[in-house]
Design a protein around this motif. Structure first.
Motif, mmCIF file in Angstrom:
data_model
loop_
_atom_site.group_PDB
_atom_site.id
_atom_site.type_symbol
_atom_site.label_atom_id
_atom_site.label_comp_id
_atom_site.label_asym_id
_atom_site.label_seq_id
_atom_site.Cartn_x
_atom_site.Cartn_y
_atom_site.Cartn_z
ATOM 1 N N ARG A 177 9.708 -16.122 65.257
ATOM 2 C CA ARG A 177 8.718 -16.144 64.170
ATOM 3 C C ARG A 177 8.724 -14.826 63.405
ATOM 4 N NH1 ARG A 177 5.537 -19.188 67.995
ATOM 5 N NH2 ARG A 177 4.560 -17.262 68.747
ATOM 6 N N GLU A 178 8.884 -13.713 64.116
ATOM 7 C CA GLU A 178 8.929 -12.416 63.451
ATOM 8 C C GLU A 178 10.111 -12.339 62.484
ATOM 9 O OE1 GLU A 178 9.517 -7.665 64.594
ATOM 10 O OE2 GLU A 178 9.428 -9.184 66.170
ATOM 11 N N LEU A 179 11.278 -12.772 62.932
ATOM 12 C CA LEU A 179 12.466 -12.743 62.072
ATOM 13 C C LEU A 179 12.311 -13.685 60.884
ATOM 14 C CD1 LEU A 179 15.213 -12.688 64.853
ATOM 15 C CD2 LEU A 179 14.593 -10.797 63.322
ATOM 16 N N MET A 180 11.711 -14.844 61.112
ATOM 17 C CA MET A 180 11.526 -15.802 60.029
ATOM 18 C C MET A 180 10.513 -15.288 59.021
ATOM 19 S SD MET A 180 12.940 -18.763 59.371
ATOM 20 C CE MET A 180 13.091 -18.469 57.623
ATOM 21 N N ARG A 181 9.466 -14.655 59.514
ATOM 22 C CA ARG A 181 8.456 -14.082 58.614
ATOM 23 C C ARG A 181 9.076 -12.997 57.744
ATOM 24 N NH1 ARG A 181 5.297 -12.636 62.281
ATOM 25 N NH2 ARG A 181 3.913 -14.438 62.328
ATOM 26 N N ASP A 182 9.910 -12.154 58.344
ATOM 27 C CA ASP A 182 10.588 -11.104 57.573
ATOM 28 C C ASP A 182 11.495 -11.711 56.503
ATOM 29 O OD1 ASP A 182 9.371 -9.186 59.120
ATOM 30 O OD2 ASP A 182 11.123 -8.775 60.367
ATOM 31 N N ALA A 183 12.191 -12.796 56.857
ATOM 32 C CA ALA A 183 13.108 -13.426 55.902
ATOM 33 C C ALA A 183 12.351 -14.006 54.711
ATOM 34 C CB ALA A 183 13.912 -14.530 56.593
ATOM 35 N N VAL A 184 11.210 -14.614 54.957
ATOM 36 C CA VAL A 184 10.392 -15.149 53.863
ATOM 37 C C VAL A 184 9.938 -14.008 52.949
ATOM 38 C CG1 VAL A 184 8.202 -16.269 53.293
ATOM 39 C CG2 VAL A 184 9.625 -17.197 55.128
ATOM 40 N N ALA A 185 9.502 -12.910 53.560
ATOM 41 C CA ALA A 185 9.044 -11.764 52.769
ATOM 42 C C ALA A 185 10.179 -11.195 51.917
ATOM 43 C CB ALA A 185 8.487 -10.684 53.695
ATOM 44 N N VAL A 186 11.374 -11.089 52.500
ATOM 45 C CA VAL A 186 12.524 -10.559 51.769
ATOM 46 C C VAL A 186 12.887 -11.463 50.590
ATOM 47 C CG1 VAL A 186 15.009 -10.132 51.894
ATOM 48 C CG2 VAL A 186 13.497 -9.239 53.670
ATOM 49 N N GLU A 187 12.926 -12.768 50.826
ATOM 50 C CA GLU A 187 13.292 -13.708 49.756
ATOM 51 C C GLU A 187 12.291 -13.660 48.610
ATOM 52 O OE1 GLU A 187 15.840 -15.605 49.061
ATOM 53 O OE2 GLU A 187 16.981 -15.246 50.888
ATOM 54 N N ILE A 188 11.010 -13.716 48.933
ATOM 55 C CA ILE A 188 10.002 -13.725 47.875
ATOM 56 C C ILE A 188 9.951 -12.378 47.176
ATOM 57 C CG2 ILE A 188 7.535 -13.941 47.384
ATOM 58 C CD1 ILE A 188 7.349 -16.118 49.406
ATOM 59 N N GLY A 189 10.091 -11.287 47.933
ATOM 60 C CA GLY A 189 10.121 -9.977 47.297
ATOM 61 C C GLY A 189 11.296 -9.830 46.353
ATOM 62 N N HIS A 190 12.457 -10.358 46.764
ATOM 63 C CA HIS A 190 13.650 -10.308 45.906
ATOM 64 C C HIS A 190 13.429 -11.112 44.625
ATOM 65 C CE1 HIS A 190 17.789 -10.644 44.572
ATOM 66 N NE2 HIS A 190 17.694 -11.957 44.636
ATOM 67 N N LEU A 191 12.894 -12.311 44.750
ATOM 68 C CA LEU A 191 12.654 -13.147 43.576
ATOM 69 C C LEU A 191 11.634 -12.499 42.649
ATOM 70 C CD1 LEU A 191 12.445 -16.675 45.281
ATOM 71 C CD2 LEU A 191 14.360 -15.747 43.951
ATOM 72 N N ALA A 192 10.580 -11.922 43.234
ATOM 73 C CA ALA A 192 9.536 -11.298 42.422
ATOM 74 C C ALA A 192 10.079 -10.123 41.618
ATOM 75 C CB ALA A 192 8.387 -10.843 43.330
ATOM 76 N N ARG A 193 10.933 -9.315 42.241
ATOM 77 C CA ARG A 193 11.484 -8.156 41.523
ATOM 78 C C ARG A 193 12.507 -8.573 40.474
ATOM 79 N NH1 ARG A 193 11.613 -6.333 46.769
ATOM 80 N NH2 ARG A 193 13.865 -6.680 46.909
ATOM 81 N N ARG A 194 13.399 -9.497 40.859
ATOM 82 C CA ARG A 194 14.490 -9.859 39.959
ATOM 83 C C ARG A 194 13.994 -10.589 38.722
ATOM 84 N NH1 ARG A 194 19.616 -13.858 41.418
ATOM 85 N NH2 ARG A 194 20.598 -13.753 39.348
ATOM 86 N N TRP A 195 12.975 -11.420 38.906
ATOM 87 C CA TRP A 195 12.526 -12.254 37.788
ATOM 88 C C TRP A 195 11.177 -11.819 37.236
ATOM 89 C CZ3 TRP A 195 16.074 -15.277 35.696
ATOM 90 C CH2 TRP A 195 17.201 -15.580 36.476
ATOM 91 N N ALA A 196 10.753 -10.608 37.588
ATOM 92 C CA ALA A 196 9.540 -10.017 37.013
ATOM 93 C C ALA A 196 8.346 -10.944 37.127
ATOM 94 C CB ALA A 196 9.777 -9.647 35.540
ATOM 95 N N VAL A 197 8.153 -11.509 38.339
ATOM 96 C CA VAL A 197 6.969 -12.324 38.576
ATOM 97 C C VAL A 197 5.755 -11.426 38.438
ATOM 98 C CG1 VAL A 197 5.773 -13.730 40.295
ATOM 99 C CG2 VAL A 197 8.251 -13.867 40.062
ATOM 100 N N PRO A 198 4.727 -11.829 37.691
ATOM 101 C CA PRO A 198 3.626 -10.924 37.376
ATOM 102 C C PRO A 198 2.825 -10.451 38.573
ATOM 103 C CG PRO A 198 3.128 -13.174 36.681
ATOM 104 C CD PRO A 198 4.587 -13.135 37.032
ATOM 105 N N GLU A 199 2.777 -11.218 39.684
ATOM 106 C CA GLU A 199 2.025 -10.775 40.843
ATOM 107 C C GLU A 199 2.671 -9.529 41.445
ATOM 108 O OE1 GLU A 199 1.260 -15.041 40.236
ATOM 109 O OE2 GLU A 199 3.078 -13.848 40.445
ATOM 110 N N ASP A 200 1.863 -8.718 42.103
ATOM 111 C CA ASP A 200 2.355 -7.527 42.787
ATOM 112 C C ASP A 200 3.365 -7.924 43.848
ATOM 113 O OD1 ASP A 200 2.775 -5.182 44.104
ATOM 114 O OD2 ASP A 200 0.714 -4.938 44.818
ATOM 115 N N ALA A 201 4.603 -7.438 43.730
ATOM 116 C CA ALA A 201 5.648 -7.832 44.669
ATOM 117 C C ALA A 201 5.320 -7.414 46.087
ATOM 118 C CB ALA A 201 6.985 -7.206 44.250
ATOM 119 N N SER A 202 4.544 -6.336 46.256
ATOM 120 C CA SER A 202 4.230 -5.879 47.608
ATOM 121 C C SER A 202 3.410 -6.906 48.350
ATOM 122 C CB SER A 202 3.475 -4.560 47.557
ATOM 123 O OG SER A 202 2.219 -4.714 46.913
ATOM 124 N N ARG A 203 2.691 -7.744 47.637
ATOM 125 C CA ARG A 203 1.912 -8.808 48.272
ATOM 126 C C ARG A 203 2.811 -9.751 49.036
ATOM 127 N NH1 ARG A 203 -1.022 -13.560 44.803
ATOM 128 N NH2 ARG A 203 -1.834 -14.809 46.548
#
Length: 208
Positions: A177-203
């Motif tokens: 679960r820890e590894l899967m949680r990290d992977a979800v965070a990495v994917e969403i953080g990557h998408l948020a930064r690359r595509w300038a999603v307006p929400e705070d990427a750190s969230r």
């Protein structure tokens, strides 16, 4: 009664496949496991290929029911939480979940030798990818669909790999679960930064 017996056969098939693998599935053993006659098994599913096809559908549907009606502590989950939750709940130390995950893995592995299963597995896998991509799209609404699909493919592929290690005892459920949680965070953080999603990427676990 007919529906109950059909369900009992599918439940029995999932147990036998999880225990003995697809190649170990015998109609006689399945009938005994389900408490029905072999004639009734053939009546409902025609042949072994039909049994496998419908068992795959059954375990896919059962997986969707794990948390179908759950809500968070203060109400429904937001899209990011829902995505994380749906992934993490594949690593529950419940007999039904372990049986389901084991049977899915056996069916996927058997497709190497049984080509007739490949299209059904591909269809089920694509449905799962689309569900994950839809949640990613809600969390990151400005990201194009093909990018969301690729992200969903990475996450579901990782989950299957982690599930195999968890079921074999190489990983604890907590570590998986820890590894899967990290992977979800990495994917969403990557998408948020690359595509300038307006929400705070750190969230979403991103880094500035």
């Amino acid at each position: 009664m007919t529906t109950d017996r059909r369900t009992a056969i599918l439940e029995g098939a999932a147990r036998v496949i999880a225990r003995r693998g697809v190649r170990g599935l015998r109609v006689e053993e399945l009938a005994a496991e389900a408490g029905v006659s072999t004639a009734l098994v053939y009546y409902h599913f025609k042949d072994r290929a039909g049994i496998l096809r419908h068992t795959l559908e059954f375990i896919s549907d059962r997986a969707e029911r794990y948390t179908a009606d759950e809500e968070g502590p203060t109400g429904p989950f937001d899209p990011r939480q829902e995505l994380e939750r749906s992934m993490l709940l594949e690593f529950q130390d419940r007999p039904e979940v372990r049986e389901n995950s084991t049977a899915w893995g056996e069916l996927r592995a058997s497709a190497v030798f049984e080509p007739e299963l490949r299209s059904e597995l591909a269809r089920a896998g694509l449905t799962w990818v689309h569900e994950v991509a839809a949640l990613l799209g809600q969390a990151c609404p400005q990201v194009p669909a093909p990018v969301l699909t690729a992200s969903a493919e990475r996450l579901t592929a990782l989950l299957e790999g982690l599930s195999t290690r968890w079921l074999s005892g190489a990983l604890s459920s907590a570590r998986a679960r820890e590894l899967m949680r990290d992977a979800v965070a990495v994917e969403i953080g990557h998408l948020a930064r690359r595509w300038a999603v307006p929400e705070d990427a750190s969230r979403y676990g991103g880094h500035p």
